[in-house]
Design a protein around this motif. Structure first.
Motif, PDB file in Angstrom:
ATOM      1  N   LYS A  10       0.645 -10.720   4.037  1.00  0.00           N
ATOM      2  CA  LYS A  10      -0.672 -10.472   3.444  1.00  0.00           C
ATOM      3  C   LYS A  10      -1.016  -8.987   3.490  1.00  0.00           C
ATOM      4  N   ILE A  11      -0.730  -8.359   4.613  1.00  0.00           N
ATOM      5  CA  ILE A  11      -1.006  -6.922   4.751  1.00  0.00           C
ATOM      6  C   ILE A  11      -0.165  -6.132   3.756  1.00  0.00           C
ATOM      7  N   LYS A  12       1.101  -6.478   3.641  1.00  0.00           N
ATOM      8  CA  LYS A  12       1.993  -5.767   2.726  1.00  0.00           C
ATOM      9  C   LYS A  12       1.590  -5.958   1.268  1.00  0.00           C
ATOM     10  N   SER A  13       0.945  -7.074   0.967  1.00  0.00           N
ATOM     11  CA  SER A  13       0.529  -7.333  -0.413  1.00  0.00           C
ATOM     12  C   SER A  13      -0.791  -6.642  -0.775  1.00  0.00           C
ATOM     13  N   THR A  14      -1.446  -6.045   0.234  1.00  0.00           N
ATOM     14  CA  THR A  14      -2.696  -5.324   0.004  1.00  0.00           C
ATOM     15  C   THR A  14      -2.387  -3.834  -0.093  1.00  0.00           C
ATOM     16  N   PRO A  15      -2.672  -3.193  -1.211  1.00  0.00           N
ATOM     17  CA  PRO A  15      -2.329  -1.773  -1.370  1.00  0.00           C
ATOM     18  C   PRO A  15      -2.988  -0.893  -0.315  1.00  0.00           C
ATOM     19  N   LYS A  48       7.874   1.804   6.667  1.00  0.00           N
ATOM     20  CA  LYS A  48       7.826   3.058   5.909  1.00  0.00           C
ATOM     21  C   LYS A  48       8.146   2.813   4.443  1.00  0.00           C
ATOM     22  N   GLY A  49       7.331   3.395   3.568  1.00  0.00           N
ATOM     23  CA  GLY A  49       7.551   3.265   2.135  1.00  0.00           C
ATOM     24  C   GLY A  49       7.077   1.960   1.539  1.00  0.00           C
ATOM     25  N   GLN A  50       6.391   1.127   2.327  1.00  0.00           N
ATOM     26  CA  GLN A  50       5.927  -0.171   1.827  1.00  0.00           C
ATOM     27  C   GLN A  50       4.406  -0.229   1.667  1.00  0.00           C
ATOM     28  N   GLY A  51       3.757   0.918   1.738  1.00  0.00           N
ATOM     29  CA  GLY A  51       2.322   0.954   1.491  1.00  0.00           C
ATOM     30  C   GLY A  51       1.466   0.505   2.657  1.00  0.00           C
ATOM     31  N   VAL A  52       2.053   0.475   3.858  1.00  0.00           N
ATOM     32  CA  VAL A  52       1.320   0.072   5.062  1.00  0.00           C
ATOM     33  C   VAL A  52       1.509   1.151   6.121  1.00  0.00           C
ATOM     34  N   THR A  53       0.404   1.620   6.696  1.00  0.00           N
ATOM     35  CA  THR A  53       0.512   2.539   7.824  1.00  0.00           C
ATOM     36  C   THR A  53       0.239   1.778   9.121  1.00  0.00           C
ATOM     37  N   VAL A  54       0.894   2.219  10.177  1.00  0.00           N
ATOM     38  CA  VAL A  54       0.738   1.602  11.493  1.00  0.00           C
ATOM     39  C   VAL A  54       0.504   2.711  12.508  1.00  0.00           C
ATOM     40  N   ASN A  55      -0.643   2.693  13.142  1.00  0.00           N
ATOM     41  CA  ASN A  55      -0.976   3.699  14.139  1.00  0.00           C
ATOM     42  C   ASN A  55      -1.649   3.048  15.338  1.00  0.00           C
ATOM     43  N   THR A 113       1.484   7.595   9.503  1.00  0.00           N
ATOM     44  CA  THR A 113       1.964   6.370  10.153  1.00  0.00           C
ATOM     45  C   THR A 113       2.808   6.717  11.365  1.00  0.00           C
ATOM     46  N   GLY A 114       2.894   5.764  12.287  1.00  0.00           N
ATOM     47  CA  GLY A 114       3.661   5.993  13.505  1.00  0.00           C
ATOM     48  C   GLY A 114       3.013   6.990  14.430  1.00  0.00           C
ATOM     49  N   GLY A 115       1.671   7.065  14.389  1.00  0.00           N
ATOM     50  CA  GLY A 115       0.958   8.052  15.182  1.00  0.00           C
ATOM     51  C   GLY A 115       0.237   7.460  16.381  1.00  0.00           C
ATOM     52  N   TYR A 116      -0.009   8.339  17.341  1.00  0.00           N
ATOM     53  CA  TYR A 116      -0.810   8.021  18.521  1.00  0.00           C
ATOM     54  C   TYR A 116      -2.009   8.958  18.489  1.00  0.00           C
ATOM     55  N   PHE A 117      -3.209   8.390  18.558  1.00  0.00           N
ATOM     56  CA  PHE A 117      -4.427   9.179  18.418  1.00  0.00           C
ATOM     57  C   PHE A 117      -5.295   9.070  19.665  1.00  0.00           C
TER      58      PHE A 117
END
Length: 299
Positions: A128-133, A194-201, A258-262
């Motif tokens: 579902k997440i991947k299908s949401t731009p 990566k490259g699939q329109g989803v960021t993960v942080n 993406t792939g960040g620590y904040f």
């Protein structure tokens, strides 16, 4: 053409940081779904948020992150809404006051609830997440993941796989390890997507005494956490911390990060231990085994 309403699914939204953040997203016009373990508490949070925000687009889902069936039911309930999912914010967390172990005997229960549960929930919602731009996955961690910071309890977050089941139970050690695991989860999943329109942080809100992390402890510990520890120099207020939740979830500046620590609204550097790829994969694979996601096991 009007912009589509954003949708956020925020775990642990019935009180503390999650509730305040949910109210802020609601004020911004987002469709907000919070989760929590207790129906009455969830319903109260929803009604209070509506009054504070002056908007109605908030609802709740029952979710107990220590229970795989509850996680499956919650994921299915969200999917049945047929909504996009712009942001999944894995906020819920706990510190166990006594030793409990998951049914497989692999994880002490606070590690399970803080890491394995959110891991499984995320996996069930991933398509579902991947299908949401331009969607985002956010995971709340803690600076206590860093072995260089001893923090409460005194025992640093030095990962010992023989201790994942709480063999020598230490509530704060288990919490620290769960937060280290959250960062491993972030880094591995970000690389996969990566490259699939989803960021993960992932991010740390800092030390915010107003949270309910110690809800399972005795009244003196809860009182000190809420009313005394807030005067410590490094304590942060809930308004500032939750403003950062909104920033991480909505800022255009972060749309491709993406792939960040904040920390404190800035991209930061997590501990050297959190970059141990082999340890991260090993924890990931244990989570896959416990949740039955054997097709997601890494080589």
């Amino acid at each position: 053409m009007a912009e589509r309403q954003k949708v956020i699914l925020l775990t642990g939204g019935s009180d503390g940081l999650g509730y305040v953040a949910a109210t802020k997203f609601l004020k911004l016009g987002w469709r907000v779904i919070i989760t929590g373990r207790q129906r009455e508490k969830n319903e109260s949070a929803v009604e209070n948020a509506k009054k504070v925000a002056g908007k109605e687009d908030i609802s709740h889902i029952i979710l107990d992150l220590s229970n795989l069936e509850s996680i499956r039911n919650a994921a299915n309930e969200f999917l049945s809404l047929n909504l996009p999912l712009d942001v999944l914010l894995n906020n819920a967390g706990c510190i166990a006051s006594e030793k409990k172990v998951d049914p497989t005997g692999t994880f002490e229960m606070s590690i399970f609830s803080n890491f394995v549960g959110p891991f499984y929930f995320t996996e069930l919602l991933l398509e579902k997440i991947k299908s949401t731009p331009n969607s985002r996955i956010l995971i709340v961690t803690s600076e206590l993941h860093n072995p260089a910071i001893s923090g409460p309890g005194g025992r640093p977050a030095i990962l010992d796989f023989d201790e994942l089941n709480g063999r020598n139970f230490d509530a704060f050690y288990s919490y620290k390890i769960s937060k280290l695991a959250n960062i491993y989860h972030t880094y591995i999943l970000a690389e996969q997507l990566k490259g699939q329109g989803v960021t993960v942080n992932c991010f740390t809100p800092g030390f915010v005494p107003a949270t309910s992390l110690v809800r399972g402890f005795n009244v003196l510990v809860r009182f000190a956490s809420k009313y005394i520890l807030r005067f410590l120099s490094h304590a942060r207020d809930i308004e500032t911390a939750t403003n950062e939740y909104v920033y991480y979830a909505s800022s255009y500046d972060l749309k491709d990060v993406t792939g960040g620590y904040f920390a404190q609204g800035q991209k930061s550097e997590s501990s050297p231990a959190s970059h141990d790829v082999e340890q991260g994969k090993r924890l990931w694979n244990l989570a896959c085994e416990v949740t039955g996601l054997r097709d997601r096991i890494l080589p």
